[in-house]
Design a protein around this motif. Structure first.
Motif, short mmCIF file in Angstrom:
data_model
loop_
_atom_site.label_atom_id
_atom_site.label_comp_id
_atom_site.label_asym_id
_atom_site.label_seq_id
_atom_site.Cartn_x
_atom_site.Cartn_y
_atom_site.Cartn_z
N THR A 1 0.73 -1.12 0.10
CA THR A 1 0.10 0.08 -0.03
C THR A 1 0.93 1.17 -0.04
O THR A 1 2.15 1.08 0.02
CB THR A 1 -0.90 -0.03 1.23
OG1 THR A 1 -1.87 1.16 1.13
CG2 THR A 1 -0.26 0.17 2.37
N THR A 2 0.03 2.29 -0.10
CA THR A 2 0.82 3.51 -0.16
C THR A 2 1.48 3.76 1.38
O THR A 2 0.79 3.36 2.45
CB THR A 2 0.15 5.02 -0.39
OG1 THR A 2 -0.72 4.86 0.24
CG2 THR A 2 -0.08 4.51 -1.84
N LYS B 1 -1.15 5.57 3.75
CA LYS B 1 -2.31 4.83 4.25
C LYS B 1 -1.58 3.68 5.42
O LYS B 1 -2.20 3.44 6.35
CB LYS B 1 -2.76 3.94 2.97
CG LYS B 1 -3.63 4.54 2.06
CD LYS B 1 -4.16 3.62 1.18
CE LYS B 1 -4.74 4.45 0.05
NZ LYS B 1 -5.01 3.40 -1.09
#
Length: 102
Positions: A36-37, A40
Motif C-alpha cells: 500500500t502507500t 495509508k
C-alpha cells in the motif's frame, strides 16, 4: 479540546476511510504483509496496533468472559472471523513479549 483528534483524511469520506481500513487491516492479518502507500500504512498502523494489543491482553487473562469480551471488541473493527481467529491464536502469541510497534 481537540488534542490528539487529528487524523489523515486521505481524500476520502468517513465511510470510505472506515471501510478501507477494515479491508486493509483484514488483509494485513490474513497475509501478514500488504502492499500500500506510505500515508495509508502510517494511518493503518494507528488503527491496527490497539487491535493487536487487545488480542495480547486476552491471551494474558484466564477469565473466559474477558477473552470473549476482547474478541467481541476486535470483531467490531475486523469483520472477518478467520482473520480474528488467526490474530488471537497466532499473531498475538508471537508479539506477547513486545511492548508495541508491531
Amino acid at each position: 479540546m481537540r488534542h490528539g483528534k487529528r487524523i489523515k483524511k486521505l481524500g476520502r469520506t468517513h465511510e470510505h476511510r472506515k471501510a478501507m481500513f477494515i479491508n486493509l487491516a483484514t488483509s494485513l492479518l490474513k497475509h501478514e504483509r500488504i502492499k500500500t502507500t506510505l500515508p495509508k500504512a502510517k494511518v493503518l498502523r494507528a488503527y491496527i496496533e490497539p487491535i493487536i494489543t487487545k488480542a495480547k491482553k486476552a491471551n494474558q487473562v484466564s477469565d473466559e468472559g474477558q477473552i470473549l469480551h476482547q474478541k467481541r471488541e476486535v470483531m467490531k473493527k475486523i469483520k472477518d472471523r478467520k482473520a480474528v481467529v488467526r490474530l488471537f491464536e497466532d499473531i498475538a502469541l508471537r508479539y506477547m513479549n513486545r511492548n508495541g510497534g508491531y
